[in-house]
Design a protein around this motif. Sequence first.
Motif, PDB file in Angstrom:
ATOM      1  N   PRO A 113       0.806  -1.234   0.000  1.00 53.47           N
ATOM      2  CA  PRO A 113       0.000   0.000   0.000  1.00 53.47           C
ATOM      3  C   PRO A 113       0.838   1.283   0.000  1.00 53.47           C
ATOM      4  O   PRO A 113       0.431   2.278  -0.605  1.00 53.47           O
ATOM      5  N   ILE A 114       2.009   1.275   0.645  1.00 57.45           N
ATOM      6  CA  ILE A 114       2.860   2.477   0.647  1.00 57.45           C
ATOM      7  C   ILE A 114       3.315   2.795  -0.779  1.00 57.45           C
ATOM      8  O   ILE A 114       3.239   3.942  -1.232  1.00 57.45           O
ATOM      9  N   SER A 115       3.773   1.765  -1.487  1.00 61.17           N
ATOM     10  CA  SER A 115       4.222   1.983  -2.865  1.00 61.17           C
ATOM     11  C   SER A 115       3.062   2.463  -3.717  1.00 61.17           C
ATOM     12  O   SER A 115       3.208   3.357  -4.554  1.00 61.17           O
ATOM     13  N   GLN A 116       1.897   1.848  -3.484  1.00 59.17           N
ATOM     14  CA  GLN A 116       0.699   2.240  -4.243  1.00 59.17           C
ATOM     15  C   GLN A 116       0.372   3.718  -3.997  1.00 59.17           C
ATOM     16  O   GLN A 116       0.136   4.476  -4.934  1.00 59.17           O
ATOM     17  N   VAL A 117       0.386   4.113  -2.715  1.00 56.91           N
ATOM     18  CA  VAL A 117       0.014   5.491  -2.382  1.00 56.91           C
ATOM     19  C   VAL A 117       1.052   6.472  -2.948  1.00 56.91           C
ATOM     20  O   VAL A 117       0.695   7.538  -3.454  1.00 56.91           O
ATOM     21  N   ILE A 118       2.328   6.107  -2.911  1.00 57.59           N
ATOM     22  CA  ILE A 118       3.355   6.979  -3.518  1.00 57.59           C
ATOM     23  C   ILE A 118       3.074   7.130  -5.015  1.00 57.59           C
ATOM     24  O   ILE A 118       3.138   8.233  -5.570  1.00 57.59           O
ATOM     25  N   ASP A 119       2.713   6.019  -5.670  1.00 62.37           N
ATOM     26  CA  ASP A 119       2.384   6.099  -7.108  1.00 62.37           C
ATOM     27  C   ASP A 119       1.151   6.981  -7.334  1.00 62.37           C
ATOM     28  O   ASP A 119       1.094   7.740  -8.302  1.00 62.37           O
ATOM     29  N   GLU A 120       0.169   6.876  -6.443  1.00 65.70           N
ATOM     30  CA  GLU A 120      -1.040   7.699  -6.585  1.00 65.70           C
ATOM     31  C   GLU A 120      -0.702   9.180  -6.435  1.00 65.70           C
ATOM     32  O   GLU A 120      -1.138  10.020  -7.230  1.00 65.70           O
TER      33      GLU A 120
END
Length: 376
Positions: A113-120
């Motif tokens: 989720p951290i990587s996802q949120v950084i991408d978002e």
Amino acid sequence: MSLDATIGSLKAEISAAVAAAADEGAIEAVRVAALGKKGSVSALLASLGSMAPDERKTAGATINALKTEVTALIEAKASVLKRAALDARLAAERVDVTLPVRAPATAEGRIHPISQVIDEITAIFSDMGFSIAEGPDIETDWYNFTALNFPEGHPAREMHDTFFMAPSPDGVKRVLRTHTSPVQVRTMLKSNEKPEAAYLTPAIDPPIRVVMPGRTYRHDSDQTHTPMFHQVEGLVIDKQSHIGQLRWVLEEFLKAFFEVEAVTLRFRPSFFPFTEPSMEVDVQCDRSGAEVKIGEGTDWLEILGCGMVHPNVLRNCGLDPDVYQGFAWGMGIDRLAMLKYGMNDLRAFFDADKRWLDHYGFRPLDLPTLFGGLSS
Ligand code: DAH
């Protein structure tokens, strides 16, 4: 012994060896022993050279007949053994085509989720015209504090629960960066680099519009704090930047990030050494149910810190505060992730528990984009 007797016993001997050979290696050994350079049949053929011409004629025919016979015998057995070896291999290596196919990595793996949120976050700010910058996790005391207008001995340095590095031989004091704000300093310094150094790092001239995600560290650990966490910093520098623009950028970001039509923000006066004025921002939300809903309800949730960049910081970064001004903000990525995806214990983020990741992780090929949907 007469030649006939010799041939007879040799034939018997080789036939017995052929019959006894149980695998391809053994029959090859028999072939070498009989027909190889130093083989028994080859030796017999070589003896022809020392015979009288008449004798050689008859002996030659008999020995060659033996050679032909022995060769055929060995080849026949070798091909039988080869076939047997192949059959054995096929039986042993048989593939069971009814077994289920193992799922490929793209189906099994999950994006944290951290990587996802950084991408978002990156997708949203890139769309608004921001660049992305990064800085080192091990930062000098100057970048982390001094340049950001934390005076030597100022209590705010302690408020950060800093991890100080052991003194290094070069005398430079280093820390694990306590926030992403030092990347602001690095970006501004780069923006006004002297021309002779400019080829080293391409300079970003003002106006500067940059967001800076990364890892940060503080000596703290409970349900909502971990010693390593993530922040994203934003910085805008121009000749006429103002708080109205700051407010717009934050509202647009939060609407896009939480995928809601509208958000209501509340700005409260606060203190950060590197901004003046400084504010903390709360977002309106509904906390009556199991999940926090952003953009509705009657509650407020603190979400970020921000302000106008302090003139001292601009000066420390080589920008003239009479020409340039700007705004900045910083927020916790982990906290944003927890709010958006309904996770309540930050420590689980770093447990590497596959069941947690299966539940909260994202499919690797579902990249967040503004047109395709951030989190669908
Ligand atoms: N660096 C601050 C912290 O970690 C957050 C922050 C506040 C960043 C205000 C900013 C800002 O850029 O303007 O607590």
